[in-house]
Scaffold this motif. Structure first.
Motif, PDB file in Angstrom:
ATOM      1  N   ILE A 299       0.826  -1.209   0.000  1.00 27.94           N
ATOM      2  CA  ILE A 299       0.000   0.000   0.000  1.00 27.94           C
ATOM      3  C   ILE A 299       0.861   1.261   0.000  1.00 27.94           C
ATOM      4  O   ILE A 299       0.352   2.360  -0.175  1.00 27.94           O
ATOM      5  CB  ILE A 299      -0.954  -0.026   1.224  1.00 27.94           C
ATOM      6  N   LYS A 300       2.170   1.085   0.189  1.00 24.38           N
ATOM      7  CA  LYS A 300       3.106   2.219   0.236  1.00 24.38           C
ATOM      8  C   LYS A 300       2.773   3.164   1.395  1.00 24.38           C
ATOM      9  O   LYS A 300       2.615   4.377   1.226  1.00 24.38           O
ATOM     10  CB  LYS A 300       3.105   2.991  -1.093  1.00 24.38           C
ATOM     11  N   ALA A 301       2.653   2.568   2.586  1.00 28.48           N
ATOM     12  CA  ALA A 301       2.402   3.340   3.793  1.00 28.48           C
ATOM     13  C   ALA A 301       3.726   3.634   4.497  1.00 28.48           C
ATOM     14  O   ALA A 301       4.681   2.858   4.410  1.00 28.48           O
ATOM     15  CB  ALA A 301       1.467   2.569   4.724  1.00 28.48           C
ATOM     16  N   GLU A 302       3.775   4.795   5.161  1.00 29.26           N
ATOM     17  CA  GLU A 302       4.991   5.184   5.870  1.00 29.26           C
ATOM     18  C   GLU A 302       5.022   4.665   7.303  1.00 29.26           C
ATOM     19  O   GLU A 302       6.073   4.689   7.946  1.00 29.26           O
ATOM     20  CB  GLU A 302       5.136   6.703   5.885  1.00 29.26           C
ATOM     21  N   GLY A 303       3.904   4.224   7.821  1.00 28.75           N
ATOM     22  CA  GLY A 303       3.855   3.703   9.182  1.00 28.75           C
ATOM     23  C   GLY A 303       2.693   2.747   9.338  1.00 28.75           C
ATOM     24  O   GLY A 303       1.790   2.687   8.490  1.00 28.75           O
ATOM     25  N   GLY A 304       2.737   1.966  10.440  1.00 27.12           N
ATOM     26  CA  GLY A 304       1.654   1.023  10.649  1.00 27.12           C
ATOM     27  C   GLY A 304       1.768   0.346  12.004  1.00 27.12           C
ATOM     28  O   GLY A 304       2.842   0.304  12.610  1.00 27.12           O
ATOM     29  N   THR A 305       0.634  -0.184  12.476  1.00 34.48           N
ATOM     30  CA  THR A 305       0.597  -0.909  13.742  1.00 34.48           C
ATOM     31  C   THR A 305      -0.341  -2.095  13.614  1.00 34.48           C
ATOM     32  O   THR A 305      -1.255  -2.094  12.775  1.00 34.48           O
ATOM     33  CB  THR A 305       0.106  -0.018  14.897  1.00 34.48           C
ATOM     34  N   ILE A 375      -4.907   8.202   7.435  1.00 34.13           N
ATOM     35  CA  ILE A 375      -4.787   6.906   8.113  1.00 34.13           C
ATOM     36  C   ILE A 375      -5.907   5.999   7.650  1.00 34.13           C
ATOM     37  O   ILE A 375      -6.992   6.469   7.268  1.00 34.13           O
ATOM     38  CB  ILE A 375      -4.828   7.089   9.654  1.00 34.13           C
ATOM     39  N   ALA A 376      -5.643   4.702   7.656  1.00 34.68           N
ATOM     40  CA  ALA A 376      -6.657   3.683   7.342  1.00 34.68           C
ATOM     41  C   ALA A 376      -6.558   2.589   8.399  1.00 34.68           C
ATOM     42  O   ALA A 376      -5.472   2.059   8.646  1.00 34.68           O
ATOM     43  CB  ALA A 376      -6.435   3.104   5.954  1.00 34.68           C
ATOM     44  N   VAL A 377      -7.691   2.259   9.033  1.00 32.74           N
ATOM     45  CA  VAL A 377      -7.718   1.265  10.105  1.00 32.74           C
ATOM     46  C   VAL A 377      -8.707   0.167   9.708  1.00 32.74           C
ATOM     47  O   VAL A 377      -9.845   0.452   9.333  1.00 32.74           O
ATOM     48  CB  VAL A 377      -8.137   1.877  11.455  1.00 32.74           C
ATOM     49  N   PHE A 378      -8.264  -1.102   9.798  1.00 33.14           N
ATOM     50  CA  PHE A 378      -9.088  -2.250   9.428  1.00 33.14           C
ATOM     51  C   PHE A 378      -9.135  -3.236  10.593  1.00 33.14           C
ATOM     52  O   PHE A 378      -8.228  -3.299  11.415  1.00 33.14           O
ATOM     53  CB  PHE A 378      -8.521  -2.952   8.190  1.00 33.14           C
ATOM     54  N   GLN A 379     -10.212  -4.010  10.617  1.00 37.40           N
ATOM     55  CA  GLN A 379     -10.395  -4.994  11.678  1.00 37.40           C
ATOM     56  C   GLN A 379      -9.627  -6.285  11.367  1.00 37.40           C
ATOM     57  O   GLN A 379      -9.419  -6.632  10.207  1.00 37.40           O
ATOM     58  CB  GLN A 379     -11.884  -5.327  11.847  1.00 37.40           C
ATOM     59  N   LEU A 392      -2.700   1.706   8.939  1.00 39.06           N
ATOM     60  CA  LEU A 392      -1.701   2.141   7.968  1.00 39.06           C
ATOM     61  C   LEU A 392      -1.668   3.669   7.993  1.00 39.06           C
ATOM     62  O   LEU A 392      -2.729   4.309   7.851  1.00 39.06           O
ATOM     63  CB  LEU A 392      -2.046   1.635   6.566  1.00 39.06           C
ATOM     64  N   HIS A 393      -0.491   4.254   8.154  1.00 40.20           N
ATOM     65  CA  HIS A 393      -0.339   5.700   8.298  1.00 40.20           C
ATOM     66  C   HIS A 393       0.390   6.255   7.073  1.00 40.20           C
ATOM     67  O   HIS A 393       1.372   5.663   6.583  1.00 40.20           O
ATOM     68  CB  HIS A 393       0.461   6.026   9.568  1.00 40.20           C
ATOM     69  N   PHE A 394      -0.094   7.407   6.575  1.00 39.74           N
ATOM     70  CA  PHE A 394       0.465   8.023   5.380  1.00 39.74           C
ATOM     71  C   PHE A 394       0.841   9.478   5.683  1.00 39.74           C
ATOM     72  O   PHE A 394       0.105  10.179   6.408  1.00 39.74           O
ATOM     73  CB  PHE A 394      -0.545   7.989   4.228  1.00 39.74           C
ATOM     74  N   THR A 395       1.951   9.909   5.109  1.00 37.96           N
ATOM     75  CA  THR A 395       2.396  11.301   5.302  1.00 37.96           C
ATOM     76  C   THR A 395       1.815  12.221   4.242  1.00 37.96           C
ATOM     77  O   THR A 395       2.145  13.403   4.192  1.00 37.96           O
ATOM     78  CB  THR A 395       3.924  11.366   5.240  1.00 37.96           C
ATOM     79  N   HIS A 396       0.965  11.692   3.358  1.00 40.20           N
ATOM     80  CA  HIS A 396       0.330  12.475   2.301  1.00 40.20           C
ATOM     81  C   HIS A 396      -1.136  12.028   2.200  1.00 40.20           C
ATOM     82  O   HIS A 396      -1.542  11.043   2.825  1.00 40.20           O
ATOM     83  CB  HIS A 396       1.046  12.263   0.959  1.00 40.20           C
ATOM     84  N   GLU A 397      -1.898  12.778   1.427  1.00 35.01           N
ATOM     85  CA  GLU A 397      -3.299  12.403   1.253  1.00 35.01           C
ATOM     86  C   GLU A 397      -3.372  11.098   0.464  1.00 35.01           C
ATOM     87  O   GLU A 397      -2.816  10.976  -0.621  1.00 35.01           O
ATOM     88  CB  GLU A 397      -4.074  13.497   0.516  1.00 35.01           C
ATOM     89  N   ARG A 398      -4.068  10.131   0.988  1.00 40.63           N
ATOM     90  CA  ARG A 398      -4.131   8.801   0.373  1.00 40.63           C
ATOM     91  C   ARG A 398      -5.581   8.345   0.302  1.00 40.63           C
ATOM     92  O   ARG A 398      -6.287   8.308   1.313  1.00 40.63           O
ATOM     93  CB  ARG A 398      -3.315   7.807   1.190  1.00 40.63           C
ATOM     94  N   VAL A 399      -6.034   8.043  -0.905  1.00 42.79           N
ATOM     95  CA  VAL A 399      -7.388   7.538  -1.107  1.00 42.79           C
ATOM     96  C   VAL A 399      -7.314   6.025  -1.294  1.00 42.79           C
ATOM     97  O   VAL A 399      -6.636   5.536  -2.202  1.00 42.79           O
ATOM     98  CB  VAL A 399      -8.054   8.195  -2.340  1.00 42.79           C
TER      99      VAL A 399
END
Length: 640
Positions: A299-305, A375-379, A392-399
């Motif tokens: 997904i090309k995310a810069e961060g995640g947990t 940010i995008a959060v899934f179960q 998933l955390h993004f440093t830019h606007e992500r759709v």
């Protein structure tokens, strides 16, 4: 309703063709009818000329009859003359016979008729009826003198009729000539109209189709009419526009389809890669870490947990993280399910934030403070139950597209299943360890505990003998202590040997031969083993339980049977059977049950048989040895 059927009736080609045909047919019928009328009039006039000519002949014949023949014959001639004159006057359409209806001919006919009635008929009747010869001769002379002028009047009538018929003949020929020219003109006009209305448009349509067949997509047909061919030309132009537009955009659409196909291939590849990783034997933390790393790359995310839910306390704990500062991890390593976005996703479902600046400014979002833009959060689901969430955390606007959302939802379910499987495996291992510990405890109780209890009694007796300085009792107790220690030592060695037993390469036959060989070396009891059948091998876990049952049975033989020979028979067909027979002293089941804990080995073998779902039987007769049989039915066998 199509365009051609919606045209006004006056603009339809079929209407124009029908109208032209009707007009041509009407004109043709009128010309033919007029020529027929002229022919009919000429035929009637010719008959009238014949009848008028016969009047001249009859007038001369009447003179001859009056002079030489009887009065009866003269009367017949008069009647025929009057009849012919009446036919000329009234006409007869059946023959046909009639005089032309011109004023001159009708006037001349009136003169002839009047001259006949006033002079000629009167003179003839006088000549017919006079008896005096002189008077009769005078009447004949008067008839003869008037006859030339009467005949001349008839001749004039005939001449007028001939002139009229000559004019009608001229008109008939003129009409026939006009009809010929009309036919030629109609044929030429019809050919021209056919070319103008049908052949020309069809030819232009064929030429346009031929050019389009040669990939000339710029061809267009002129719309010169408003009829069906005009509608067809307009439809052709619209089709050409559509084809040209499709051809222009075909490359773009191919590129779009190719890009979409590549995205789908990437999704399938990602799903396969992650599923293959999650199917491996990894710990839960390792599963989560590998899952998060692969998802962030895709997904090309810069961060995640990845957070795991504790159902007892309703807390979410950060299991793994990447690209997140330690300060944020320290603050949010444990949050409630209603806290922040990651907690809310557990109960509310998927949460997508495109821009933190559009969120409620009164609330504090640690992700925004960290510099993340969206940010995008899934179960994480297992058996339709939420067991955690991943973000998933993004440093830019992500759709997040619908395809990516579906992929992440599926991967969240896969991660949940993998985590649940690892938990079940851990519980299964814990249960297996607990069972083995129980069996170990039973084995210790059956052997070591009993031996230590015996040694404890002997030590107490030794202390009592020493306190009384009874050396004889001490010398009697010392061999018993030595024998008890040696027996306990042998029991410990046997237990260690049994619990260290492992199958090498899943070869049950060789392991059973090794166990029997060690038993024979340690006890000196003769032991033989026989293998029958060529069935499929048992599953490793079933092989291990069979081996443990064999070891326990041999241990019981060593301790209690006082046997000189042991026979082992293994039948491996569709069913599996293990039969262990010794020639020892045997026992009764009642005495074994009365001893209780002294025969824990029997209970251990029964428990292992229950694990196998096998039938277990013990047959023993005092003084005749014992037989232990294990029967594993075909439907209970596991595939190796």
């Amino acid at each position: 309703m199509d365009a051609a059927s919606s045209l006004p009736i006056g603009k339809r080609l079929t209407f124009r063709i029908l109208l032209t045909t009707l007009i041509g047919l009407a004109l043709t019928l009128m010309a033919i009818g007029y020529t027929l009328l002229l022919s009919w009039q000429l035929e009637g006039g010719a008959a009238a000329i014949n009848e008028a000519g016969s009047l001249r002949v009859r007038s001369y014949r009447l003179a001859m009859v009056l002079e030489h023949v009887s009065s009866t014959t003269a009367q017949d001639e008069l009647d025929q003359f009057n009849s012919t004159l009446s036919d000329l006057q009234l006409g007869d359409p059946k023959r046909p016979l009639f005089l032309p209806a011109t004023a001159g001919i009708r006037a001349q006919m009136q003169l002839v008729q009047q001259d006949w009635k006033t002079r000629m008929q009167v003179f003839a009747i006088q000549a017919q009826n006079e008896l005096d010869v002189t008077s009769r001769q005078q009447a004949l002379k008067n008839y003869s003198d008037a006859l030339p002028s009467f005949v001349e009047s008839i001749n004039k009538l005939v001449s007028l009729v001939e002139v009229e018929l000559s004019e009608k003949t001229t008109w008939l020929r003129l009409c026939q000539t006009i009809l010929i020219f009309m036919s030629l003109a109609a044929s030429i006009a019809l050919l021209y109209l056919l070319y103008l209305w049908i052949v020309g448009p069809v030819t232009r349509m064929q030429a346009g189709i031929a050019r389009m067949r040669k990939d000339d997509l710029s061809v267009r047909l002129p719309i010169e009419t408003e009829d069906e061919f005009g509608v067809l030309a307009q439809a052709f132009n619209q089709m050409a526009d559509r084809v040209q537009t499709v051809h222009r955009t075909l490359e773009v659409r191919v590129l779009q389809k190719t890009a979409k196909l590549q995205e789908q291939n990437q999704e399938i590849s990602t799903l396969y890669e992650v599923a293959a990783f999650l199917a491996g034997p990894h710990a839960i933390e390792e599963l989560c870490r590998g899952f998060l790393h692969r998802i962030m790359q895709r997904i090309k995310a810069e961060g995640g947990t990845v957070r795991i839910l504790d159902n007892h306390s309703d807390n979410l704990h950060i299991t793994v993280h990447e690209g997140i500062s330690e300060k944020m991890v320290e603050e949010e390593h444990c949050i409630k399910t209603a806290d922040c976005l990651c907690g809310a996703a557990v109960s509310q479902g998927i949460i997508l934030v495109r821009d933190f600046r559009q969120m409620d400014t009164q609330k504090r979002y640690r992700c925004a403070e960290e510099g993340f833009f969206s940010i995008a959060v899934f179960q994480i689901l297992a058996r339709e139950q939420v067991i955690g969430s991943f973000s998933l955390h993004f440093t830019h606007e992500r759709v997040i597209s619908s395809e990516e959302r579906r992929l992440l939802e599926t991967l969240g379910k896969n991660l949940g299943v993998a985590i649940e499987n690892q938990r079940l495996i851990a519980k299964e291992k814990e249960f297996a360890v607990s069972q083995e510990r129980n069996l170990l405890a039973q084995g210790l109780h059956d052997s070591i505990a009993q031996g230590l209890n015996f040694l404890n009694l002997q030590v107490q007796m030794l202390e009592d003998s020493l306190s009384r300085n009874n050396l004889q009792e001490v010398s009697d107790i010392a061999p018993l202590l030595r024998a008890g220690v040696e027996e306990s030592y042998e029991d410990v060695r046997e237990l260690l040997l049994n619990f260290r037993t492992r199958l090498q390469d899943s070869n049950l036959e060789s392991e059973m031969r090794n166990v029997l060989s060690k038993f024979q070396r340690q006890t000196g009891v003769h032991a033989v083993i026989e293998f029958i059948g060529s069935g499929a091998p048992l599953a490793p876990e079933q092989q291990l339980q069979v081996l443990f049952i064999l070891q326990e049975a041999l241990s019981n033989v060593r301790k209690h049977a006082q046997a000189s020979e042991v026979k082992v028979r293994v039948e491996n067909e569709r069913d599996f059977k293990l039969i262990i027979t010794d020639d020892g002293q045997g026992f009764t089941m009642e005495s074994a049950e009365q001893k209780g804990d002294a025969h824990v080995g029997l209970h251990i073998m029964r428990e292992r048989a229950v694990r196998l779902s096998a039938q277990f039987e013990i047959l023993s007769i005092p003084g005749q040895g014992s037989t232990i049989s294990l029967h594993l039915l075909r439907q209970e066998r596991l595939v190796a």
